[in-house]
Design a protein around this motif. Sequence first.
Motif, short mmCIF file in Angstrom:
data_model
loop_
_atom_site.label_atom_id
_atom_site.label_comp_id
_atom_site.label_asym_id
_atom_site.label_seq_id
_atom_site.Cartn_x
_atom_site.Cartn_y
_atom_site.Cartn_z
N UNK A 39 -5.23 10.03 3.78
CA UNK A 39 -5.77 9.66 2.47
C UNK A 39 -4.73 8.90 1.65
N UNK A 40 -3.50 9.36 1.66
CA UNK A 40 -2.44 8.69 0.91
C UNK A 40 -2.17 7.32 1.50
N UNK A 41 -2.14 7.24 2.84
CA UNK A 41 -1.92 5.94 3.50
C UNK A 41 -3.03 4.96 3.15
N UNK A 46 -4.94 0.39 -0.16
CA UNK A 46 -5.88 -0.10 -1.17
C UNK A 46 -5.13 -0.73 -2.34
N UNK A 47 -4.07 -0.07 -2.79
CA UNK A 47 -3.29 -0.61 -3.92
C UNK A 47 -2.61 -1.92 -3.55
N UNK A 52 -3.07 -8.16 -3.85
CA UNK A 52 -3.39 -9.43 -3.20
C UNK A 52 -4.65 -10.04 -3.79
N UNK A 53 -5.63 -9.19 -4.04
CA UNK A 53 -6.90 -9.68 -4.60
C UNK A 53 -6.66 -10.24 -6.00
N UNK A 54 -5.83 -9.56 -6.79
CA UNK A 54 -5.53 -10.06 -8.13
C UNK A 54 -4.87 -11.43 -8.06
#
Length: 134
Positions: A39-41, A46-47, A52-54
Amino acid sequence: MSENKKKYAYWMKPSMVEEMIEMLDTANATSKSDFVCQAVQFYIGYLHQKKCIDYLSPILAQTIKSEIESVEKNISEMLFKVAVEQAKLSNVVAATKNKIDNHSLSALNKLCAEEVARNNGIITFEDAYKFQRG
């Protein structure tokens, strides 16, 4: 290269732990510890992706906008040509009692192109009929 694991103590809500236990098989996790690591990975990934998306979003938006403007220009040009042909057809049909020679047809093409440009391509048979009748 495998990194050795180290034990840490974190606070969690009991309801979250219960849900985690229920989802162990779905996550293909061998233990609660493995589930938390996955989950942390996932969240770290995701972060990183969000950063990258930003960065990429404005570039993609500009590229898409440019493509849409190009398509819009092409469609507008084609619609203009169709509207000119429609105006010519309407005028020819409205003037069926008169014979039309090439010079008149050429003049009609010019007239229709100007009329379509003037009224943004909106022309009706009734308008053409009124024009032909004087």
